[in-house]
Each structure stands twice: as C-alpha cells, then as structure tokens.
Design an enzyme around this catalytic site. Structure first.
Site, PDB file in Angstrom:
ATOM      1  N   ASP A 213       0.834  -1.191   0.000  1.00  0.00           N
ATOM      2  CA  ASP A 213       0.000   0.000   0.000  1.00  0.00           C
ATOM      3  C   ASP A 213       0.878   1.253   0.000  1.00  0.00           C
ATOM      4  OD1 ASP A 213      -2.740   1.164   0.365  1.00  0.00           O
ATOM      5  OD2 ASP A 213      -1.844   1.916   2.224  1.00  0.00           O
ATOM      6  N   GLU A 278       1.461  -0.748  -5.083  1.00  0.00           N
ATOM      7  CA  GLU A 278       0.485   0.291  -5.391  1.00  0.00           C
ATOM      8  C   GLU A 278       1.276   1.594  -5.397  1.00  0.00           C
ATOM      9  OE1 GLU A 278      -3.330   2.761  -3.682  1.00  0.00           O
ATOM     10  OE2 GLU A 278      -1.603   2.236  -2.474  1.00  0.00           O
TER      11      GLU A 278
END
Length: 545
Positions: A213, A278
């Site tokens: 993330d 990401e």
C-alpha cells in the site's frame, strides 16, 4: 525477467505471478460466516471452491489485521495479528492451508507508510513527548508562525485538509491520509527492521506475496519542504497531484533502497514469493523503477483503469505499459476496478450500456499478456452503489471531502431474493452496508449456469486463458491488426495457433470472420450470411490454426 548469474533460474512454479489472474477480496464485504454482518476469514475459507471454479490463480486480501477500522483496516494497530472482527490467526492458517490445497495462492496487503494512531509505537510517542526516541519513529515537527500555531508546511492530506495534526504539547505529526494514520519515519532503522520482521512473520505462515500500500510514499524529502503550488480543490487524488510533478512526499528516489532490502527476503523463501506495488508516479518510466530483479516483481498499471472508452485511448495505454514492462523484464499488470475506484460498470456509463462495455473491457484485459487483477463482484457485473445513505458511509474521506469509496465496497450477493443475498449464514439479515433491491438478479446463484450471464462469461474466459497456448506466459506478445475506425484488434500467437481479440468501440456492428472461429464473446454474435458480426460495445476472442 532474465535471471542474473548470481540468481538460480526460476522454475515455472516460481513464475506463477507473471501471468496470474488475481482476485481481490475486500475481506469485510466478501462472505460473513457468523452472521454479524461483517465478512471474515472463515467466510473466505467457505467460498474458496467458488474461486477455484471461477478460474483465478490467487487471492489478494485487503487488511485483516488488528485495527480500529477508521479506514477500513488500512489503519493497522498490530501487523502480526488478526482483528477479532475477522477471526483469529488460527482462522488465517486454516484458510491458507485450504487455499493452497485448492491450488490458490494468497497475497496479503501490507501497509508500511503509516500505522494506526492506536499502534503501540504511536501511543508511546504521544506519552514520551518532544525529542524522544519514541517520536523519532514518526514524523513530528514544530509548527510555523507565532507560537508554532501553523502546520510545519503546506502539505495536504489525500483525504482532504491539512496533512498535519497538532498534539497537546505543541508539536505536529504528519498524516498523508487520516489523522488516525500517522506516517512513519522510514529513515529510522527500527522502522525498517520492524517491517522486515513483519514480512518474515507472514512468509513463515505461507503467504505467497504482498500488495504494498502507498508503495511510493514512505520516504519524504529531507527538510519536509513546501509543495510550492496553490491549494488544490477538495477531493483531488494522488494521480492529479503527481500530474504537477514529483512531490516531496511521493516517489522519492530513496524509497527504492527499501525494496532492495526486501527482495532478498522474498527470494529466500521457496515457491516464487512476490510483491506488487500500489505506486503512483509522474511518468511510466519512473513507475517502472519499482520493478526489477532487485526490487519488486510488479507495479499496478492504473492507466488502463483510467482509459476512456475509445480504441485510441486503450491502444495508447496498452502500448505504453507493454513497452515499459519490456524494458524492466517484468509482466504488465492490468486492472479495471478495485476497492478505491468506482466500479467500471458505472464508470463506463452504468445501466445496460455500462455493463456491455464492462464485459467487453474484461475480455480485452484477459487477452493481454501479463497479470490481471479482478475486484470481487466484477465477475457478477456489479455496478457502483451510488445511493447509500450518508449516515451509513464509513469512508473517512467522506467526512472531509464529500467523496466516498463505500459504493464499491457493498457486500457481494451470493443467493436469494432479499438482501443481504446470502452474504451471511442462513437466516442472517445483517450487512454492514446495504445491497440494492436489484441485486437479487446479479447473485452468484442467479447467474450460475445461465448462458450469457456475466459470471459464465468470466468462467469461460478464464478457462480459455488457462488452456489456450497463445495466452500462455511464454506465448507471443501483442500484434496489432487493422480493424477499422473505432475497432481495437490484436493477435497473440503460439506456433501455428493464433488467438485474436477484437473490441468494437465504433457505432455499428463489424464483421469478424477474417479472424477465425469465435471462442467467446461478451455479447451474442449476430449472423451475416455464413459469417458473424460483432455488436457495438462488445468484444470477442477468435482462433485460427
């Protein structure tokens, strides 16, 4: 990827991630085993045969760690335990054992940019005070202006408003997202050591990979300089910020040192353990720097998700992504929806038109070389739920910006005529977000075995993708064909076998017989003499041997 002389060649099993279809499970909304209205690990375990039969290769699980759930679990209080709302570590172990027995791999979300404000490190930092070793793990700073009453710089939160919050003793701490998500100081050796240990903890439990993330955000520019441009309107997202150039809190060169330390850890475990970033970057070239034999295996290509509904837009995005993947020797990743973005049925126009286009885009994506990521429920043709009552929305961005991601997080409909459509055990009526009355026709049970249903389209396409030699990981790349205005057509080849994907984005049906025999189509083909016409906003795969 070509192995270096210092690295043993990878087996086909180790390379599973190069062409995998990964199914994203938003844990809270997938399947509820105990009737409390919240999806959980046991619910996932019970649905594993469905995912095997769908034809996916791996599951990516959103955070299930101990969390106050301010941001749907992306505010982690304990990286080595399961939140009771999702189950226990024993439940996780049982789930991953069953998944592996069914041939499914497990990718877990790792949230390294920030912790929860309930994390033991942050509570200790608040208690210890300015200048303490405990605060050095985070990014605390003095304010500006008279008595330090202004934030240390002009940075804004992705969720809207200032990226700084002042504590009682006068210092400010950085949070690029919600105030309940304080950013870590990734120049601190304890932070780096902690996450290397977290990686090993989950690798030891058998996870096959990590989705990182905010992979571009852990390192902030020295001195925390101002961004230097005027305040943006509320709700603008990372990609728009990056469009103005590299920011002092995103995509700093030093972030790559972190991944060069992580890669040997991943490589030390058998079975092709992997990581996907990401990451948002201002250019495809900078995004490609996250990928390589000494860093991460993949990075999401969000340009495909953002492509407009036109042949030119899709072709430009595909060409750019494939060119960059060739440079770094890694597969491209393709994605149409996820837990942060409006579902592509709705992005493409909603209703019948949006569904037609979504089905066609899915066939386009699954025909491309590389790895495809599906978001739970897209195989059912689920649209965005736009009319959720404000009082039920739980996205922290909603209170600050008026924008909400809750509409793509409504629980999956499994069966039955009434909400929550089999989300929980028999007789359960609870669901943390309500599903629309129209979703009974979209449930798994309602679509199973129904010719032409979106679920059966996905099952057919995924079966062909696994079995067809021209779609194999080592098959040929994309060869563009002349399809006429508004038509996207390309072929992939293995030996004498050619598979062609045709997408009709023009305003009229187009003939497709010159490409071979149809294998699967997103809409029923119409006849033209002894041949076929591809309807508007439809896609088909055809084979020639």
């Amino acid at each position: 990827m070509t192995a270096s002389t210092a690295t043993p060649p990878r087996t086909a099993d180790d390379d599973w991630w190069r062409s995998a279809v990964v199914y994203q499970v938003y844990v809270r909304s997938f399947s509820d085993s105990d009737g409390d209205g919240t999806g959980d690990l046991q619910g996932i375990r019970q649905r594993l045969p469905y995912l095997r039969d769908l034809g996916v290769d791996a599951l990516w699980l959103t955070p299930f760690y101990t969390s106050p759930m301010v941001d749907g679990g992306y505010d982690v209080a304990d990286y080595r335990d399961v939140d009771p709302m999702f189950g226990t570590l024993a439940d996780f172990d049982a789930m991953i054992t069953d998944a592996h027995a069914l041939g499914l791999r497990i990718i877990v979300d790792l949230v390294p940019n920030h912790t929860s404000s309930a994390h033991r490190w942050f509570t200790a930092a608040l208690a210890a005070g300015p200048g303490s070793p405990e605060r050095a793990r985070y990014l605390f700073a003095d304010g500006r202006g008279a008595h330090g009453a202004l934030p240390p710089n002009d940075w804004e939160s992705i969720f809207g408003g200032p990226a700084w919050t002042r504590v009682e003793d006068g210092e400010w701490y950085l949070h690029l997202f919600d105030p309940a998500q304080p950013d870590l100081n990734w120049r601190h050796p304890e932070v780096r050591a902690e996450f290397e240990d977290v990686l090993r903890f989950w690798l030891d439990r058998g996870v096959d990979g990590f989705r990182i993330d905010v992979a571009h955000g852990m390192i902030k520019a020295e001195g925390l300089p101002d961004v230097g441009f005027s305040t943006l309107t509320t709700g603008q997202r990372q990609v728009e910020l990056l469009g103005k150039g590299r920011l002092p809190y995103f995509d700093q060169d030093e972030v790559h040192d972190i991944y060069r330390a992580w890669r040997p850890i991943l490589d030390s475990y058998p079975g092709g353990r992997m990581a996907v970033a990401e990451a948002w970057a201002e250019t495809p070239q900078r995004l490609a720097r996250y990928i390589g034999p000494d860093e991460l295996h993949q990075a999401f290509s969000f340009d495909f998700l953002d492509a407009t509904w036109s042949a030119d837009s899709f072709r430009k995005v595909i060409d750019t992504a494939l060119a960059e993947s060739t440079v770094v020797g890694a597969p491209t990743t393709w994605v149409l929806s996820n837990h942060d973005k409006q579902r592509h049925v709705t992005r493409y126009g909603d209703g019948a038109d949006g569904l037609r286009r979504a089905r066609a885009a899915s066939l386009l994506m699954l025909a491309l070389p590389g790895c495809a990521y599906l978001y739970q429920g897209e195989e059912l043709g689920l649209p965005e739920v736009l009319d959720l009552p404000d009082e039920l929305r739980q996205d922290p961005a909603f209170l600050r910006t008026g924008e909400s991601r809750d509409g793509c997080r409504v629980p999956v409909p499994w069966s039955g005529e009434l909400a929550p459509y089999g989300f929980g055990p028999a007789g359960s009526e609870l669901s943390w977000l309500p599903a629309p009355a129209t979703w009974s026709a979209l449930s798994v049970t309602a679509q199973t075995g129904v010719p032409g249903s979106t679920l059966e389209l996905y099952r057919a396409a995924l079966r062909i993708r696994h079995e067809h030699p021209a779609l194999a990981v080592d098959a040929g790349g994309v060869t563009w064909l002349e399809g006429g205005p508004g038509v996207l057509a390309f072929s992939r080849t293995a030996g004498a076998t050619v598979l062609t994907c045709v997408v009709n984005l023009s305003g009229a049906p187009v003939p497709i017989d010159g490409y071979g025999e149809p294998l699967v189509a997103s809409e029923a083909l119409t006849g033209q003499g002894s041949g076929h016409l591809l309807p508007v906003d439809a896609a088909a795969w055809l084979e020639r041997r």
